[in-house]
Design a protein around this motif. Structure first.
Motif: not given
Length: 307
Positions: A67-83
């Motif tokens: 699960v991915i959350h942005n710095a603003d606390g919101g959940e987002v769908e995808h992140c390539g570098n994070g993967a």
């Protein structure tokens, strides 16, 4: 509440990684914001949470969910570098011995592979061009043909905040629109060093044509096999690198007739290599991204009760 974390980065895009394979931490949006805060928390562009593969998902051979959350606390769908950081994390923590893993994210299923040279290749799946699925609502906008595709003019000048102002001298920004599991608007610029990333990026991100906001990419084409890229990420601002942004930029460049199928992407945090076979007409071909993933440090932090 005291929790353990790992700080990681991929081409300068940095993450706090949390392990929920044994039990859920049940963090609030405010607690995710606290972790991401560079003054009071750990500091990160995004928070990545590792979970077991969800039950009841038959036939997909999933190894994990994340699960991915942005710095603003919101959940987002995808992140390539994070993967990429994800696969290095689960291997370093002994959660798997596999070189290749399959993981579920909100935006779909990813296949990740650690290469012998230490870099990680992510099968990012096929790009999405259907406007409703991006989502992009171009009411009142008229597409302009370019290459084998199209770009959309967006009015993002400050005058959009003042309806009575004269707009006759406001040049629209031309963006290619697609999704890589999350929405992207890519524009071609002469020089990324002088591009107005902070001002235009913030306005593109919140343009009313994007009901779930959008990542704003600024692409400088150096040659048919090399670009320079800056991305103003939805909910995070400009980051040193954006994996899905790199994929979106290369796919856009290929469809606009500017790039070859394999492109090195120079970001402010490092280099990524993107490959897509869509130039041959197979728009459903997956996008492959290869790049670094590094563990920076580990630690333990007290998180206050926040909503």
């Amino acid at each position: 509440m005291k929790i353990r974390f790992t700080k990681m980065q991929g081409a300068g895009n940095d993450f706090v990684v949390l392990d929920e394979t044994r039990s859920r931490l049940n963090l609030s949006a405010g607690q995710y914001r606290f972790l991401a805060d560079r003054h009071f928390g750990v500091g990160a562009d995004q928070i990545l949470t590792v979970r077991p593969a969800p039950e009841g998902v038959a036939g997909q051979g999933l190894d994990f969910e994340y699960v991915i959350h942005n710095a603003d606390g919101g959940e987002v769908e995808h992140c390539g570098n994070g993967a990429r950081c994800f696969v290095r994390y689960v291997r370093e923590k002994g959660l798997t011995a596999k070189d290749a893993v399959k993981v579920k994210v909100v935006g779909g299923v990813l296949e990740l592979r650690q290469n012998p040279d230490g870099r990680v290749t992510v099968d990012m799946g096929a790009p999405v061009f259907d406007l409703k699925r991006i989502p992009f609502e171009p009411t009142g906008l008229e597409a302009r043909s370019q290459g084998s595709w199209q770009v959309w003019p967006l009015d993002i000048e400050e005058k959009q905040d003042h309806p009575s102002a004269n707009r006759s001298d406001s040049a629209p920004v031309l963006v290619a629109v697609l999704s890589m599991g999350n929405p992207h608007a890519v524009q071609v610029v002469d020089d990324v060093d002088t591009a107005p990333v902070q001002t235009q990026g913030a306005r593109v991100e919140r343009h009313p044509a994007f009901p779930r906001r959008v990542n704003a990419g600024f692409m400088q084409v150096v040659s048919r096999s090399r670009i320079r890229l800056r991305v103003f990420e939805r909910g995070a601002g400009e980051t040193l690198a954006c994996g899905t942004g790199a994929c979106a930029a290369v796919v856009a460049g290929i469809r606009l007739g500017l790039l070859d199928p394999r492109v090195d992407v120079e970001t402010r945090g490092g280099q990524l290599t993107i490959e897509w076979a869509g130039a041959s007409g197979d728009l459903a071909a997956p996008v492959l991204m290869t790049g670094p993933a590094t563990t920076v440090f580990e630690g333990e932090i007290d998180i206050p009760e926040l909503t």
